[in-house]
Scaffold this active site. Structure first.
Site, PDB file in Angstrom:
ATOM      1  N   LEU A   1       0.834  -1.198   0.000  1.00 41.91           N
ATOM      2  CA  LEU A   1       0.000   0.000   0.000  1.00 41.91           C
ATOM      3  C   LEU A   1       0.871   1.251   0.000  1.00 41.91           C
ATOM      4  CD1 LEU A   1      -2.456  -1.487   2.612  1.00 41.91           C
ATOM      5  CD2 LEU A   1      -3.032  -0.926   0.236  1.00 41.91           C
ATOM      6  N   PRO A   2       0.284   2.408  -0.366  1.00 48.19           N
ATOM      7  CA  PRO A   2       1.129   3.600  -0.517  1.00 48.19           C
ATOM      8  C   PRO A   2       1.838   4.050   0.767  1.00 48.19           C
ATOM      9  CG  PRO A   2      -0.992   3.931  -1.616  1.00 48.19           C
ATOM     10  CD  PRO A   2      -1.095   2.640  -0.846  1.00 48.19           C
TER      11      PRO A   2
ATOM     12  N   THR B   1       6.251   0.795   2.359  1.00 43.56           N
ATOM     13  CA  THR B   1       7.239   1.546   3.143  1.00 43.56           C
ATOM     14  C   THR B   1       6.479   2.509   4.049  1.00 43.56           C
ATOM     15  OG1 THR B   1       8.792   1.454   1.292  1.00 43.56           O
ATOM     16  CG2 THR B   1       9.252   3.054   3.027  1.00 43.56           C
TER      17      THR B   1
ATOM     18  N   LYS C   1      15.041   0.295   5.535  1.00 43.48           N
ATOM     19  CA  LYS C   1      14.500   0.738   4.243  1.00 43.48           C
ATOM     20  C   LYS C   1      14.596   2.260   4.091  1.00 43.48           C
ATOM     21  CE  LYS C   1      12.028   1.265   0.558  1.00 43.48           C
ATOM     22  NZ  LYS C   1      12.538   1.027  -0.765  1.00 43.48           N
TER      23      LYS C   1
ATOM     24  N   LYS D   1       7.584  11.006   0.627  1.00 42.35           N
ATOM     25  CA  LYS D   1       7.077  10.354   1.847  1.00 42.35           C
ATOM     26  C   LYS D   1       8.221   9.657   2.582  1.00 42.35           C
ATOM     27  CE  LYS D   1       5.975   6.259   1.470  1.00 42.35           C
ATOM     28  NZ  LYS D   1       5.614   4.869   1.251  1.00 42.35           N
TER      29      LYS D   1
HETATM   30  P1  NAD Z   1       1.044   2.656  -6.104  1.00 37.16           P
HETATM   31  O1  NAD Z   1       0.414   3.929  -5.694  1.00 37.16           O
HETATM   32  O2  NAD Z   1       1.366   2.404  -7.533  1.00 37.16           O
HETATM   33  O3  NAD Z   1       0.132   1.409  -5.594  1.00 37.16           O
HETATM   34  C1  NAD Z   1      -0.579   1.389  -4.399  1.00 37.16           C
HETATM   35  C2  NAD Z   1      -1.887   0.643  -4.642  1.00 37.16           C
HETATM   36  O4  NAD Z   1      -2.589   0.534  -3.396  1.00 37.16           O
HETATM   37  C3  NAD Z   1      -2.835   1.334  -5.622  1.00 37.16           C
HETATM   38  O5  NAD Z   1      -3.213   0.423  -6.640  1.00 37.16           O
HETATM   39  C4  NAD Z   1      -4.018   1.758  -4.749  1.00 37.16           C
HETATM   40  O6  NAD Z   1      -5.254   1.723  -5.445  1.00 37.16           O
HETATM   41  C5  NAD Z   1      -3.970   0.706  -3.665  1.00 37.16           C
HETATM   42  N1  NAD Z   1      -4.645   1.088  -2.429  1.00 37.16           N
HETATM   43  C6  NAD Z   1      -4.574   2.256  -1.746  1.00 37.16           C
HETATM   44  N2  NAD Z   1      -5.332   2.187  -0.634  1.00 37.16           N
HETATM   45  C7  NAD Z   1      -5.901   0.948  -0.624  1.00 37.16           C
HETATM   46  C8  NAD Z   1      -6.787   0.285   0.260  1.00 37.16           C
HETATM   47  N3  NAD Z   1      -7.260   0.881   1.355  1.00 37.16           N
HETATM   48  N4  NAD Z   1      -7.159  -0.980  -0.043  1.00 37.16           N
HETATM   49  C9  NAD Z   1      -6.690  -1.579  -1.160  1.00 37.16           C
HETATM   50  N5  NAD Z   1      -5.844  -1.001  -2.039  1.00 37.16           N
HETATM   51  C10 NAD Z   1      -5.468   0.256  -1.772  1.00 37.16           C
HETATM   52  O7  NAD Z   1       2.367   2.525  -5.206  1.00 37.16           O
HETATM   53  P2  NAD Z   1       3.639   1.560  -5.467  1.00 37.16           P
HETATM   54  O8  NAD Z   1       4.646   2.281  -6.298  1.00 37.16           O
HETATM   55  O9  NAD Z   1       3.156   0.214  -5.867  1.00 37.16           O
HETATM   56  O10 NAD Z   1       4.242   1.552  -3.982  1.00 37.16           O
HETATM   57  C11 NAD Z   1       3.659   0.777  -2.938  1.00 37.16           C
HETATM   58  C12 NAD Z   1       4.581   0.836  -1.737  1.00 37.16           C
HETATM   59  O11 NAD Z   1       5.871   0.319  -2.099  1.00 37.16           O
HETATM   60  C13 NAD Z   1       4.823   2.254  -1.213  1.00 37.16           C
HETATM   61  O12 NAD Z   1       4.873   2.227   0.187  1.00 37.16           O
HETATM   62  C14 NAD Z   1       6.173   2.619  -1.805  1.00 37.16           C
HETATM   63  O13 NAD Z   1       6.853   3.576  -1.011  1.00 37.16           O
HETATM   64  C15 NAD Z   1       6.872   1.274  -1.817  1.00 37.16           C
HETATM   65  N6  NAD Z   1       7.918   1.098  -2.833  1.00 37.16           N
HETATM   66  C16 NAD Z   1       7.709   1.486  -4.132  1.00 37.16           C
HETATM   67  C17 NAD Z   1       8.730   1.298  -5.061  1.00 37.16           C
HETATM   68  C18 NAD Z   1       8.567   1.704  -6.515  1.00 37.16           C
HETATM   69  O14 NAD Z   1       9.576   1.697  -7.246  1.00 37.16           O
HETATM   70  N7  NAD Z   1       7.359   2.033  -6.972  1.00 37.16           N
HETATM   71  C19 NAD Z   1       9.948   0.703  -4.672  1.00 37.16           C
HETATM   72  C20 NAD Z   1      10.106   0.287  -3.356  1.00 37.16           C
HETATM   73  C21 NAD Z   1       9.073   0.496  -2.445  1.00 37.16           C
END
Ligand code: NAD
Length: 314
Positions: free
Chosen positions: A79-80, A113, A188, A263
């Protein structure tokens, strides 16, 4: 640390049912890799487009988080931010969260994260219900999520870690047990503070060369073989068209959104403040991403390149 041994994955006949919540840039390819490895997946996301992708890949789509976990021994979330993790597991506005729906002994792996303090809060609540919780944030970006080569940085107890390892090995290559609850998140955000500093520094360095007549690819190749070499130059160059298949060559779409980097930098600054640790470079990167995110929050974090030349963002 353990390293992936894919030879065991396809032969495992005792795979637990997995519920996967949060199918964005990272969660979707991670879930797809579990499906490819033969896991039965029930998925939930607020976005229909996200769930449709997983349905096409063979997952069953639930209409609520509660429905997703109804038959699961393992729950994974991607999740975000902390508020989403809190809301999903602990509930908000008087509603009860998902933890209350889980059978005793269920293993919850949260790969978002978030602040270490938030991870510990959910872990404590889980423990009171007889549910195992691990914070397991990842490094490796969307490329690593697609390739199944993520690094998992796990906090929690050793038994839960041992249960999680074969599942994490489907989605990742390197799996670290950083310590107790919250330790994964601390490691992290240390990593991502350095990444934010490196990306901002690499972007301003390439800009300096370009404004002084250098070709960005030539300069990048030189630095890759010199002491300025770093991860952003190796696999994630921020200047458009220097590399193929990176967000900078695709209008800064996909990848790791600037608002998520901001964030993480805020989490690092909060941790530094709470523990009286001096982080001036981290503070500067946080300031740069805070202003960049005002207009470019949804663009990949390498779009910080556009601070120096706004035409690169169009
Ligand atoms: P993203 O915004 O693409 O995906 C998050 C998903 O969660 C979305 O599809 C959203 O609809 C869903 N969501 C939000 N609230 C929800 C809820 N209550 N119930 C169900 N689904 C819900 O984000 P991401 O890039 O996939 O990142 C996710 C996590 O991973 C974050 O914490 C980010 O910091 C971490 N992260 C991302 C990356 C990257 O390269 N994108 C790398 C390492 C870590």
């Amino acid at each position: 640390m353990s390293t992936k041994d894919t030879s065991t994955i396809d032969n495992d006949t005792s795979k637990p049912n997995v519920a996967f919540i949060g199918l964005g840039n990272m969660g979707a390819p991670m879930a797809e890799n579990l499906l490819k490895a033969g896991y039965t997946l029930s998925v939930f996301d607020l976005s229909d487009a996200a769930t449709k992708r997983l349905q096409q890949a063979g997952a069953s789509v639930a209409q609520s988080p509660k429905e997703a976990v109804s038959n699961a021994q393992v729950v994974i979330s991607m999740l975000p931010a902390g508020q989403h993790v809190h809301s999903v597991y602990l509930g908000d506005n008087g509603s009860s969260g998902l933890l209350a729906e889980l059978n005793k002994g269920t293993l919850v792996i949260d790969s978002s994260t978030i602040a270490a303090a938030d991870a510990r809060t959910v872990a404590d609540a889980a423990s009171k219900l007889g549910v195992e919780f691990l914070d397991a944030p990842v490094s490796g970006g969307t490329g690593g999520a697609i390739a199944g080569s993520l690094t998992f940085i796990v906090g929690g107890n050793a038994e839960a870690f041992a249960r999680a390892e074969p599942i994490l090995a489907v989605m990742g290559k390197n799996i670290f047990h950083a310590g107790t609850h919250g330790a994964g998140q601390v490691a992290k955000i240390c990593n991502n503070m350095l990444l934010g500093i490196l990306m901002a520094g690499t972007a301003e360095t390439i800009n300096l060369g370009v404004k002084n007549g250098l070709d960005p690819k030539v300069l990048s190749d030189i630095m890759l073989q010199s002491s300025g070499r770093n991860w952003t130059l190796e696999v994630y160059n921020p200047y458009p068209q220097v590399m193929e298949n990176v967000p900078s060559s695709n209008g800064y779409q996909g990848g790791f959104m600037s608002k998520l980097m901001q964030k993480d930098l805020n989490l690092a600054m909060q941790t530094a403040q709470d523990t009286h640790v001096d982080t001036p470079m981290g503070a500067k990167a946080t300031e740069l991403y805070a202003s960049h995110t005002l207009e470019n929050g949804d663009k990949d974090f390498s779009s910080i390149m556009g601070r120096h030349d706004i035409s690169l963002l169009s």
